[in-house]
Design a protein around this motif. Structure first.
Motif, short mmCIF file in Angstrom:
data_model
loop_
_atom_site.label_atom_id
_atom_site.label_comp_id
_atom_site.label_asym_id
_atom_site.label_seq_id
_atom_site.Cartn_x
_atom_site.Cartn_y
_atom_site.Cartn_z
N GLU A 146 -12.00 0.94 5.28
CA GLU A 146 -12.60 1.90 4.36
C GLU A 146 -12.44 1.38 2.94
OE1 GLU A 146 -12.47 6.30 5.02
OE2 GLU A 146 -11.18 6.19 3.24
N PHE A 147 -13.46 1.61 2.11
CA PHE A 147 -13.47 1.15 0.73
C PHE A 147 -13.95 2.27 -0.19
CE2 PHE A 147 -14.30 -2.40 3.48
CZ PHE A 147 -13.57 -3.45 2.96
N ARG B 1 -3.58 -3.46 5.33
CA ARG B 1 -3.77 -4.66 6.14
C ARG B 1 -2.47 -5.45 6.09
NH1 ARG B 1 -9.93 -6.62 5.17
NH2 ARG B 1 -10.77 -4.63 4.50
N PRO B 2 -1.66 -5.33 7.13
CA PRO B 2 -0.34 -5.99 7.11
C PRO B 2 -0.43 -7.51 6.94
CG PRO B 2 -0.57 -4.55 9.03
CD PRO B 2 -1.88 -4.57 8.32
N GLU B 3 -1.52 -8.11 7.39
CA GLU B 3 -1.67 -9.56 7.30
C GLU B 3 -2.00 -10.04 5.89
OE1 GLU B 3 -5.82 -8.05 7.89
OE2 GLU B 3 -3.87 -7.50 8.69
N ALA C 210 -3.95 -3.95 -1.32
CA ALA C 210 -4.20 -2.80 -2.21
C ALA C 210 -5.10 -3.15 -3.39
CB ALA C 210 -2.88 -2.22 -2.70
N SER C 211 -5.19 -4.44 -3.73
CA SER C 211 -6.04 -4.84 -4.85
C SER C 211 -7.25 -5.65 -4.36
CB SER C 211 -5.24 -5.67 -5.86
OG SER C 211 -4.80 -6.88 -5.27
#
Length: 150
Positions: free
Chosen positions: A92-93, A111-113, A118-119
């Motif tokens: 989602e964006f 996104r853990p990878e 966040a940016s």
């Protein structure tokens, strides 16, 4: 009857040619003006679009496709779907900026990878072209994929 039409056309054509012969400068000036206007359309058209703050393709699309997924504007957010697996949206964006040339989407999905999730910004070209992925501070830009409007 056909002879009278031909006579009228010949008379009318003769009158026009006589006028052109007697007013050559006016005729040449009119032709120059007409050709000048036609030639300037290519210059004026982009200026009009810029003045109206419209993209070159005239509209903004609600869906932008790339080979393996697509971005779709739904309400106040954008979602990225991956159609082959038929699942609901994966990411989602939120739309943070829209210009005549690009639409900037800020990632809202953890996104853990990716440590800079966040940016993370996806920059979609309004009329199609190469989408960009912008990561981190200072910004690092990567060509994401070719996208096209639906």
């Amino acid at each position: 009857m056909e002879d009278s039409r031909a006579t009228v056309l010949n008379t009318g054509l003769s009158a026009v040619l006589d006028w052109i012969r007697s007013n050559r400068l006016v005729f040449v000036g009119a032709l120059t003006t007409i050709f000048g206007l036609i030639a300037s359309v290519g210059t004026v058209y982009p200026l009009v679009l810029e003045g109206l703050n419209l993209p070159v393709c005239l509209t903004y699309a609600n869906t932008y496709r790339k080979p393996e997924s697509y971005f779709k504007h739904e309400g106040k957010v954008w979602h990225e779907y991956f159609p082959p697996d038929g699942s609901p949206f994966r990411y989602e964006f939120s739309e943070v900026r829209r210009t005549r040339d690009t639409i900037d989407l800020l990632n809202q999905t953890p996104r853990p990878e990716e440590r800079n999730w966040a940016s993370m910004i996806v920059r979609l070209p309004v009329c199609g072209g190469t989408a960009k992925l912008i990561l981190g501070v200072p910004e690092h830009t990567i060509d994401l994929a070719e996208v096209w409007r639906e």
